[in-house]
Design a protein around this motif. Structure first.
Motif, mmCIF file in Angstrom:
data_model
loop_
_atom_site.group_PDB
_atom_site.id
_atom_site.type_symbol
_atom_site.label_atom_id
_atom_site.label_comp_id
_atom_site.label_asym_id
_atom_site.label_seq_id
_atom_site.Cartn_x
_atom_site.Cartn_y
_atom_site.Cartn_z
ATOM 1 N N ARG A 171 0.705 -1.314 -0.011
ATOM 2 C CA ARG A 171 -0.033 -0.005 0.023
ATOM 3 C C ARG A 171 0.874 1.167 0.010
ATOM 4 O O ARG A 171 0.843 2.025 -0.777
ATOM 5 C CB ARG A 171 -1.027 0.074 1.187
ATOM 6 N N VAL A 172 1.729 1.112 0.867
ATOM 7 C CA VAL A 172 2.892 2.411 0.977
ATOM 8 C C VAL A 172 3.333 2.818 -0.362
ATOM 9 O O VAL A 172 3.546 3.923 -0.833
ATOM 10 C CB VAL A 172 3.609 2.197 2.118
ATOM 11 N N GLU A 173 4.162 1.709 -1.201
ATOM 12 C CA GLU A 173 4.591 1.796 -2.141
ATOM 13 C C GLU A 173 3.904 2.390 -3.182
ATOM 14 O O GLU A 173 4.270 3.152 -4.162
ATOM 15 C CB GLU A 173 5.215 0.430 -2.611
ATOM 16 N N LYS A 174 2.417 1.821 -3.472
ATOM 17 C CA LYS A 174 1.759 2.067 -4.403
ATOM 18 C C LYS A 174 1.189 3.673 -4.218
ATOM 19 O O LYS A 174 1.109 4.452 -5.255
ATOM 20 C CB LYS A 174 0.349 1.355 -4.197
ATOM 21 N N ALA A 175 1.040 3.999 -3.130
ATOM 22 C CA ALA A 175 0.753 5.627 -2.761
ATOM 23 C C ALA A 175 1.960 6.346 -3.218
ATOM 24 O O ALA A 175 1.644 7.571 -3.790
ATOM 25 C CB ALA A 175 0.413 5.742 -1.233
ATOM 26 N N LEU A 176 3.351 5.846 -2.882
ATOM 27 C CA LEU A 176 4.235 6.860 -3.490
ATOM 28 C C LEU A 176 4.413 6.713 -4.881
ATOM 29 O O LEU A 176 4.895 7.694 -5.468
ATOM 30 C CB LEU A 176 5.690 6.253 -2.571
ATOM 31 N N LYS A 177 4.238 5.685 -5.256
ATOM 32 C CA LYS A 177 4.221 5.769 -6.885
ATOM 33 C C LYS A 177 3.271 6.440 -7.482
ATOM 34 O O LYS A 177 3.711 7.261 -8.382
ATOM 35 C CB LYS A 177 4.085 4.288 -7.209
ATOM 36 N N GLN A 178 1.981 6.613 -6.839
ATOM 37 C CA GLN A 178 1.166 7.517 -7.608
ATOM 38 C C GLN A 178 1.372 8.792 -7.274
ATOM 39 O O GLN A 178 1.004 9.742 -8.203
ATOM 40 C CB GLN A 178 -0.051 7.176 -6.780
ATOM 41 N N GLU A 179 2.045 9.286 -6.199
ATOM 42 C CA GLU A 179 2.272 10.765 -6.057
ATOM 43 C C GLU A 179 3.720 10.842 -6.845
ATOM 44 O O GLU A 179 3.610 12.132 -7.191
ATOM 45 C CB GLU A 179 2.950 10.626 -4.317
#
Length: 191
Positions: A171-179
């Motif tokens: 989840r954290v990785e996906k959020a950072l990637k989206q950002e």
């Protein structure tokens, strides 16, 4: 110290650098540690006389760093072509084709997949490297790739079980990637 002892020492150093790599849930840190490991183990293979494995490992290090900056298809295909061309040109035994195949498959994974899929493809690639390292007589290489096979396999199972329970371990990785891609995070969903 003999050259053989030094070469095996480089393998042990690679073992120490790479042992914790698959615990990373963050793809960026995972890839940075993978690049460092690949550079060191490539030197070990070169010193052991496994030149196609060395070339594959060094290309893996550069490829992994490139994958941090781009997911471009032409960059991916460039690294696959370099791996196949340089690796096969230096292979003198059928067993030397295994790390070339493993590197080509993991190149695809690093550029085109993420999360659990990346780790599953990397596990298959590791199988190729384990067989090669045992054949080459690489003590450190066999230990580290065998450890990667075990640790990554256990983490794949652990991450899969988390996903089955509705928990996204990435989840954290996906959020950072989206950002990073300029998207906005939905409210309350920050990592």
């Amino acid at each position: 110290m003999t050259l053989y002892g030094f070469a095996q020492g480089m393998g042990v150093l690679a073992f120490l650098v790479g042992i914790t790599m698959f615990f990373n849930r963050n793809d960026r840190r995972f890839k940075q540690q993978l690049a460092t490991y690949s550079a060191i183990i490539g030197t070990h293979y070169f010193l052991m006389g496994g030149h196609s494995g060395a070339i594959s490992a060094w290309l893996s290090a550069i490829r992994t760093l490139a994958a941090l900056r781009t997911r471009s298809l032409w960059v991916m295909w460039l690294f696959i072509a370099l791996t196949l061309g340089l690796g096969l040109a230096n292979a003198h035994h059928l067993m030397e084709v295994l790390p070339i195949c493993g590197t080509a498959v993991s190149t695809w994974a690093l550029f085109r997949t993420s999360g659990l899929t990346t780790r599953c493809v990397m596990w298959c690639s590791t199988c190729c490297w384990v067989a090669h390292n045992i054949w080459l007589g690489s003590i450190g290489g066999s230990l580290i790739e065998g450890s990667f096979l075990l640790m990554n396999g256990l983490n794949i199972i652990r991450f899969y079980r988390l996903q089955r329970r509705g928990i996204d371990p990435f989840r954290v990785e996906k959020a950072l990637k989206q950002e990073e891609e300029g998207g906005t995070l939905p409210s309350g969903k920050a990592g």
